[in-house]
Design a protein around this motif. Structure first.
Motif, PDB file in Angstrom:
ATOM      1  N   ILE A  28      39.224  52.537  42.269  1.00 52.48           N
ATOM      2  CA  ILE A  28      40.403  51.753  41.868  1.00 52.48           C
ATOM      3  C   ILE A  28      41.040  51.121  43.113  1.00 52.48           C
ATOM      4  CG2 ILE A  28      42.749  51.926  40.945  1.00 52.48           C
ATOM      5  CD1 ILE A  28      41.705  53.906  38.914  1.00 52.48           C
ATOM      6  N   PHE A  29      41.141  51.880  44.187  1.00 52.62           N
ATOM      7  CA  PHE A  29      41.713  51.361  45.426  1.00 52.62           C
ATOM      8  C   PHE A  29      40.894  50.180  45.943  1.00 52.62           C
ATOM      9  CE2 PHE A  29      41.675  51.524  50.119  1.00 52.62           C
ATOM     10  CZ  PHE A  29      42.993  51.204  50.347  1.00 52.62           C
ATOM     11  N   MET A  30      39.578  50.357  45.992  1.00 47.42           N
ATOM     12  CA  MET A  30      38.715  49.305  46.529  1.00 47.42           C
ATOM     13  C   MET A  30      38.740  48.062  45.656  1.00 47.42           C
ATOM     14  SD  MET A  30      37.658  50.019  49.416  1.00 47.42           S
ATOM     15  CE  MET A  30      36.579  48.601  49.604  1.00 47.42           C
ATOM     16  N   VAL A  31      38.830  48.253  44.335  1.00 42.17           N
ATOM     17  CA  VAL A  31      38.895  47.117  43.417  1.00 42.17           C
ATOM     18  C   VAL A  31      40.140  46.286  43.721  1.00 42.17           C
ATOM     19  CG1 VAL A  31      39.513  46.621  41.027  1.00 42.17           C
ATOM     20  CG2 VAL A  31      37.508  47.992  41.526  1.00 42.17           C
ATOM     21  N   ILE A  32      41.249  46.956  43.967  1.00 39.74           N
ATOM     22  CA  ILE A  32      42.495  46.225  44.225  1.00 39.74           C
ATOM     23  C   ILE A  32      42.442  45.537  45.595  1.00 39.74           C
ATOM     24  CG2 ILE A  32      44.978  46.545  44.606  1.00 39.74           C
ATOM     25  CD1 ILE A  32      44.833  48.622  42.312  1.00 39.74           C
ATOM     26  N   VAL A  33      41.874  46.243  46.585  1.00 41.35           N
ATOM     27  CA  VAL A  33      41.720  45.622  47.908  1.00 41.35           C
ATOM     28  C   VAL A  33      40.841  44.372  47.810  1.00 41.35           C
ATOM     29  CG1 VAL A  33      40.694  45.926  50.182  1.00 41.35           C
ATOM     30  CG2 VAL A  33      42.087  47.733  49.204  1.00 41.35           C
ATOM     31  N   LEU A  34      39.732  44.520  47.085  1.00 42.03           N
ATOM     32  CA  LEU A  34      38.800  43.401  46.934  1.00 42.03           C
ATOM     33  C   LEU A  34      39.479  42.228  46.232  1.00 42.03           C
ATOM     34  CD1 LEU A  34      35.808  42.799  47.493  1.00 42.03           C
ATOM     35  CD2 LEU A  34      35.319  43.496  45.155  1.00 42.03           C
ATOM     36  N   ASP A  35      40.280  42.559  45.207  1.00 36.92           N
ATOM     37  CA  ASP A  35      40.991  41.511  44.469  1.00 36.92           C
ATOM     38  C   ASP A  35      41.928  40.753  45.402  1.00 36.92           C
ATOM     39  OD1 ASP A  35      41.372  40.361  41.838  1.00 36.92           O
ATOM     40  OD2 ASP A  35      43.452  41.037  42.093  1.00 36.92           O
ATOM     41  N   GLY A  36      42.602  41.494  46.275  1.00 37.82           N
ATOM     42  CA  GLY A  36      43.488  40.853  47.246  1.00 37.82           C
ATOM     43  C   GLY A  36      42.715  39.916  48.173  1.00 37.82           C
ATOM     44  N   LEU A  37      41.558  40.388  48.648  1.00 38.22           N
ATOM     45  CA  LEU A  37      40.729  39.549  49.533  1.00 38.22           C
ATOM     46  C   LEU A  37      40.295  38.275  48.811  1.00 38.22           C
ATOM     47  CD1 LEU A  37      38.504  42.266  51.256  1.00 38.22           C
ATOM     48  CD2 LEU A  37      40.450  41.018  52.221  1.00 38.22           C
ATOM     49  N   PHE A  38      39.897  38.435  47.543  1.00 33.88           N
ATOM     50  CA  PHE A  38      39.491  37.259  46.761  1.00 33.88           C
ATOM     51  C   PHE A  38      40.651  36.280  46.596  1.00 33.88           C
ATOM     52  CE2 PHE A  38      35.588  39.319  44.996  1.00 33.88           C
ATOM     53  CZ  PHE A  38      34.740  38.249  45.231  1.00 33.88           C
ATOM     54  N   ALA A  39      41.857  36.833  46.351  1.00 32.18           N
ATOM     55  CA  ALA A  39      43.027  35.956  46.165  1.00 32.18           C
ATOM     56  C   ALA A  39      43.239  35.131  47.424  1.00 32.18           C
ATOM     57  CB  ALA A  39      44.255  36.806  45.849  1.00 32.18           C
ATOM     58  N   MET A  40      43.128  35.775  48.603  1.00 34.13           N
ATOM     59  CA  MET A  40      43.295  35.035  49.862  1.00 34.13           C
ATOM     60  C   MET A  40      42.195  33.991  50.018  1.00 34.13           C
ATOM     61  SD  MET A  40      44.393  38.377  51.967  1.00 34.13           S
ATOM     62  CE  MET A  40      43.676  37.982  53.511  1.00 34.13           C
ATOM     63  N   PHE A  41      40.996  34.375  49.683  1.00 38.95           N
ATOM     64  CA  PHE A  41      39.852  33.466  49.834  1.00 38.95           C
ATOM     65  C   PHE A  41      40.022  32.239  48.935  1.00 38.95           C
ATOM     66  CE2 PHE A  41      35.574  32.343  48.186  1.00 38.95           C
ATOM     67  CZ  PHE A  41      35.021  31.834  49.353  1.00 38.95           C
ATOM     68  N   PHE A  42      40.313  32.491  47.655  1.00 40.97           N
ATOM     69  CA  PHE A  42      40.438  31.359  46.714  1.00 40.97           C
ATOM     70  C   PHE A  42      41.610  30.459  47.089  1.00 40.97           C
ATOM     71  CE2 PHE A  42      38.064  34.089  43.522  1.00 40.97           C
ATOM     72  CZ  PHE A  42      36.914  33.317  43.588  1.00 40.97           C
ATOM     73  N   ALA A  43      42.686  31.101  47.602  1.00 43.18           N
ATOM     74  CA  ALA A  43      43.838  30.289  47.989  1.00 43.18           C
ATOM     75  C   ALA A  43      43.461  29.390  49.160  1.00 43.18           C
ATOM     76  CB  ALA A  43      45.011  31.196  48.366  1.00 43.18           C
ATOM     77  N   SER A  44      42.686  29.935  50.103  1.00 41.21           N
ATOM     78  CA  SER A  44      42.390  29.137  51.293  1.00 41.21           C
ATOM     79  C   SER A  44      41.376  28.032  50.998  1.00 41.21           C
ATOM     80  CB  SER A  44      41.916  30.027  52.434  1.00 41.21           C
ATOM     81  OG  SER A  44      40.753  30.685  52.027  1.00 41.21           O
ATOM     82  N   ILE A  45      40.526  28.209  49.970  1.00 41.99           N
ATOM     83  CA  ILE A  45      39.629  27.085  49.628  1.00 41.99           C
ATOM     84  C   ILE A  45      40.214  26.251  48.484  1.00 41.99           C
ATOM     85  CG2 ILE A  45      37.536  28.313  50.404  1.00 41.99           C
ATOM     86  CD1 ILE A  45      36.837  28.645  47.397  1.00 41.99           C
ATOM     87  N   ARG A  46      41.469  26.552  48.133  1.00 44.75           N
ATOM     88  CA  ARG A  46      42.181  25.823  47.073  1.00 44.75           C
ATOM     89  C   ARG A  46      41.347  25.741  45.796  1.00 44.75           C
ATOM     90  NH1 ARG A  46      46.435  24.101  49.543  1.00 44.75           N
ATOM     91  NH2 ARG A  46      46.305  23.724  51.775  1.00 44.75           N
ATOM     92  N   PHE A  47      40.806  26.870  45.381  1.00 44.59           N
ATOM     93  CA  PHE A  47      40.005  26.904  44.157  1.00 44.59           C
ATOM     94  C   PHE A  47      40.903  27.273  42.995  1.00 44.59           C
ATOM     95  CE2 PHE A  47      36.704  28.764  41.333  1.00 44.59           C
ATOM     96  CZ  PHE A  47      35.898  27.639  41.251  1.00 44.59           C
TER      97      PHE A  47
END
Lengths: 260, 379
Positions: free
Chosen positions: B360-379
């Protein structure tokens, strides 16, 4: 098999006409057996004939359909909850695979019944646990080990130490030497003999091991056809005419052993 | 057998510089505390005698504890320089007392200071966390290699196992996941309407719910549920197989446990997660639509047309893209923890807990990383 009244006091376990069935399948039918004070009784029978069922019926783990079982002269049917607890303090059980609690160390395992039933200081309990560990022939550092760190023979010894925790009058041993090498098994037989003599124990031993039967048992009871078909010393077993008893004690393996 | 319990006691008869100690009563486990008291008291009350004899004639019963106490008393007297002898002891009592004499001194474990232990604990935790990370990465590598082997030789793959796992993860898991996301969709919509109403912007609840459900909420809830339901089951199954040496049995038969146990499970998760996540999104939107209609007064047609204009394919695909990654994380953690189970039942419990918490912890961490990634590529 009728016992005279004065001999009755010396019977620790008295089973009469026991019937145990699981559903349609009758396992024990009209079984009678006596265990006398201070003896080592070996209980033999083919695999799946209900040796363990008898032990479990005496211990109250399996329900019976008929007959009576009395332990220390108390009928198990009429005993109260409190009386049952008192009985449980007076017997010790060693299960076939040890049944040590895997989350506790050996010393803590031995202290479980002590904590439950006795009023002792922690120092005294540690001392007693160390004593039992030594009595069953384990090294002192075994006390701090977890069951998963022990070998098969050590598990058996630790389980015996736990069975002896409350200084019981009778111990039930379920296949104590199964899975041990012949030297380990002989040591274990010797250990049971010694403990029986020093502590004045009565031992009820379910076993397959012909060597144990020959070397440490005072009497042997053979189970076949859902009842005890022969009771007595080894020589009585050898003289028995029952086909199963004959093939067990006078089969190829048995004869090879007896010669040696 | 006597039914009356007679307490253990002792009497001392002095004669010049010598004392006779008469032990009476039942020296048994039932009188543990009293015997411990006697063990402390007796040597003190003896005074200055040089010779003592222990009279066991009137002893009613003796067991290992009583024998041990007698042994300890005579040992203590002996080390005080008092000569001790047993008197009128029966054969059985003497054997028992002889048997309880410790041959080995009890081992006292060395003690370390609290501060050192604390520091050692902290250090150990950090090292373990590092090892976990390395092990996790190498395990994922192993799984990738195993999947590669499967692709080269599809015939050797355990299709039956894959289908069973799919049934357990997706089919059996769907109802509860749909129910939960439906309810959470309802709640988010209700809160949104309640807050936005103050600005007269009730209609914007559709934007809020639409985007949050598709991008984050449905997938996260889904991943947490799957970690709790299926991840824990993986750990328990593999862990109990490890406990009973079944994993070793596989190895000696020349079967790779990763191929047999891990790959079907992780592949099943990779297939199941997007499906479950899609179902969860729909259930969440349905719940939101229902509440918007009943509580917010937004007609279903309005809800749908607004949803169409707000949501585009990108929002929808963000959720689906993340799903397989979540699946790998959950599956890998669950299987590693399962394979780490030691012999005891307690270790199985610890490992299952660790599996759920870590995934559960890793899923949330990964989700956060994805949010940063998608925000930076403006997806």
């Amino acid at each position: 098999m009728d016992a005279s009244p004065q001999a009755d006091q010396d019977l620790i376990i008295k089973v009469r006409d026991l019937v145990v069935a699981f559903g349609e399948k009758t396992i024990l039918d009209g079984l009678s057996l006596d265990v006398r004070r201070g003896e080592i009784l070996g209980f033999v029978g083919g695999s799946g004939t209900g040796k363990s069922v008898l032990t479990r019926a005496i211990l109250g783990l399996v329900e019976k359909q008929g007959g009576t079982i009395s332990v220390f002269g108390t009928d198990l049917d009429s005993v109260s909850e409190a009386g049952k607890r008192d009985l449980e303090k007076r017997w010790g059980v060693m299960f076939q695979h040890g049944a040590l609690f895997s989350s506790l160390t050996v010393a803590q395992n031995i202290q479980v019944p002590m904590r439950e039933y006795l009023d002792l200081s922690p120092t005294m309990m540690n001392d007693l646990a160390a004593l039992k560990i030594e009595m069953v022939g384990l090294r002192p550092d075994a006390g701090d080990k977890f069951p998963s760190e022990l070998s098969g023979g050590m598990i058996k010894r630790a389980a015996l130490a736990r069975a002896l925790a409350l200084d019981p009058e009778i111990v039930f041993l379920d296949e104590p030497t199964s899975g041990l090498d012949p030297i380990g098994a002989a040591d274990f037989d010797e250990l049971i003999r010694t403990l029986q003599q020093t502590l004045g124990l009565t031992v009820f031993m379910v076993t397959h091991d012909l060597d144990s039967l020959a070397s440490s048992c005072d009497r042997i009871a053979a189970l076949a056809d859902k009842k005890v078909v022969a009771v007595g010393e080894l020589k009585d077993m050898l003289a028995s005419t029952h086909p199963w008893v004959k093939s067990y004690f006078r089969g190829k393996r048995a004869l090879a052993r007896m010669k040696g | 057998m006597t039914t009356t319990l007679s307490n253990p006691a002792f009497e001392i008869n002095f004669a010049q510089d010598q004392a006779t100690i008469v032990l009476t009563g039942e020296w048994t486990l039932d009188h543990g505390r009293r015997l411990e008291g006697i063990m402390r008291q007796l040597p003190v009350s003896l005074g200055e005698v040089r010779k003592a004899s222990l009279d066991l004639k009137r002893l009613d019963r003796l067991d290992t504890l009583g024998a041990r106490v007698i042994e300890q008393i005579s040992h203590r007297l002996g080390s005080d320089g008092v000569k001790v002898e047993m008197q009128d002891a029966s054969e059985r009592h003497l054997t028992l007392i002889g048997a309880v004499r410790h041959r080995n001194e009890p081992v006292v474990p060395p003690r370390r200071s609290r501060l050192v232990e604390l520091l050692a604990d902290v250090g150990q935790t950090v090292v373990h966390a590092g090892q976990d990370l390395v092990r996790g990465i190498s395990f994922i590598g192993e799984v990738v290699v195993a999947i590669g082997r499967v692709m080269l030789r599809p015939a050797s793959f355990r299709w039956a196992s894959l289908v069973t796992q799919l049934e357990l993860i997706a089919f059996r898991g769907a109802p509860i996941i749909i129910l939960i996301t439906f309810l959470v969709g309802c709640i988010v919509a209700q809160q949104g309407i309640f807050q936005l109403r103050r600005f007269g912007a009730t209609a914007f609840v559709v934007d809020l719910v639409g985007i949050i459900t598709l991008r984050e909420l449905a997938l996260l809830l889904c991943a947490i549920m799957v970690a709790g339901r299926s991840g824990s089951a993986f750990t328990a199954e593999i862990g109990s197989m490890k406990m009973r040496e079944e994993i070793d049995a596989l190895r000696v038969m020349g079967l790779n446990p990763v191929d047999v146990l891990v790959v079907p499970r992780i592949l099943a998760l990779i297939i199941a997660m997007p499906i479950l996540s899609f179902l969860a999104s729909m259930a969440g939107l349905f719940g939101a639509g229902l509440v918007s209609w009943i509580y917010g007064g937004i007609a279903p047609e309005t809800f749908l047309s607004r949803l169409q204009s707000v949501i585009n394919y990108r929002h929808f695909s963000v959720g689906l893209i993340k799903a397989p990654f979540m699946a790998v994380v959950i599956g890998a953690i669950a299987c590693i923890e399962g394979l780490n189970v030691k012999g005891s039942a307690e270790s199985l419990g610890q490992q299952v807990t660790a599996s759920v918490v870590k995934s559960i912890f890793m899923v949330i961490v990964l989700d956060g990383l994805f949010a940063m990634f998608f925000a930076s590529i403006r997806f």
